[in-house]
Design an enzyme around this catalytic site. Sequence first.
Site, short mmCIF file in Angstrom:
data_model
loop_
_atom_site.label_atom_id
_atom_site.label_comp_id
_atom_site.label_asym_id
_atom_site.label_seq_id
_atom_site.Cartn_x
_atom_site.Cartn_y
_atom_site.Cartn_z
N ARG A 178 -1.21 -1.03 -7.08
CA ARG A 178 -1.41 -2.23 -6.25
C ARG A 178 -2.35 -3.21 -6.94
NH1 ARG A 178 -1.30 -4.16 -0.83
NH2 ARG A 178 -3.33 -4.76 -0.03
N HIS A 190 -3.66 -9.23 3.07
CA HIS A 190 -5.08 -9.35 3.40
C HIS A 190 -5.27 -10.46 4.43
CE1 HIS A 190 -6.32 -7.58 -0.75
NE2 HIS A 190 -6.03 -6.65 0.13
N TYR A 219 -9.43 -7.84 -6.31
CA TYR A 219 -8.31 -7.78 -7.24
C TYR A 219 -8.33 -8.78 -8.38
CZ TYR A 219 -6.24 -4.61 -3.94
OH TYR A 219 -6.01 -3.54 -3.13
N ARG A 240 0.85 -1.18 0.00
CA ARG A 240 0.00 0.00 0.00
C ARG A 240 0.89 1.24 0.00
NH1 ARG A 240 -2.09 -3.70 3.61
NH2 ARG A 240 -4.21 -4.37 3.15
N LYS A 247 -1.97 -1.98 7.47
CA LYS A 247 -3.40 -1.75 7.65
C LYS A 247 -4.04 -2.82 8.55
CE LYS A 247 -7.63 -1.00 5.00
NZ LYS A 247 -8.23 -0.96 3.66
N HIS A 274 -3.72 3.51 -5.96
CA HIS A 274 -4.14 2.13 -5.73
C HIS A 274 -4.16 1.31 -7.03
CE1 HIS A 274 -5.21 -0.22 -2.28
NE2 HIS A 274 -6.13 -0.87 -2.97
#
Length: 193
Positions: A97, A120, A130, A5, A30, A94
């Site tokens: 990514r 994640h 994604y 990120r 995150k 983003h």
Amino acid sequence: LTGCRFSEGANLTIDKLDIGNGRATLINTKNKENRIIFFDGPIKDFLEKLIKNRSTDDLVFTNSKDTKIASGVFNDDLKRRAKFAEITKNIHIHTLRHTFATVMYRATRDINAVSKFLGHKDIRVTSETYVHLVDDELEMISKKHPLMRRYQDKKERLCEALETMRRLDFRTEDGFNYQESMQNNTLMIKISY
């Protein structure tokens, strides 16, 4: 290049880099878990020059005032560069990514690995956000099932083998000589080093 990120890259300090082994440790991510990202090639030399003679607690990436890069400023610059390159797609931080994740998934077909690279906690986030498979990719995947494979056109099977070899990317790697040809009913691939 790494799938991290923006905030993870912007907060990366020099002491978290291991250039020799091509890795960096991301902290305060995150999902509140540390994660390792990997890099190789010219970026190693770039990072070595970038951090030369700097303190280990300094940020790796800074703006022209040697302070933390603001996401809005970076995003604006990215959009200007995209416009200059005549990229018409709406580009934002983003997007990088997202592209990393999509390309990695298409190359490996390993959603678990992609999910781990992205940090994640829930694999469904990776899959839903994604991985966008188009219908022809789904059809190609369905033909890999052992009960379906025997009905697949032989030329399609050869093309599939060629695509598999291309995903291994010997064509662009230094030190390898890669040649391929497909004529009539014959696929020839020669790889040497």
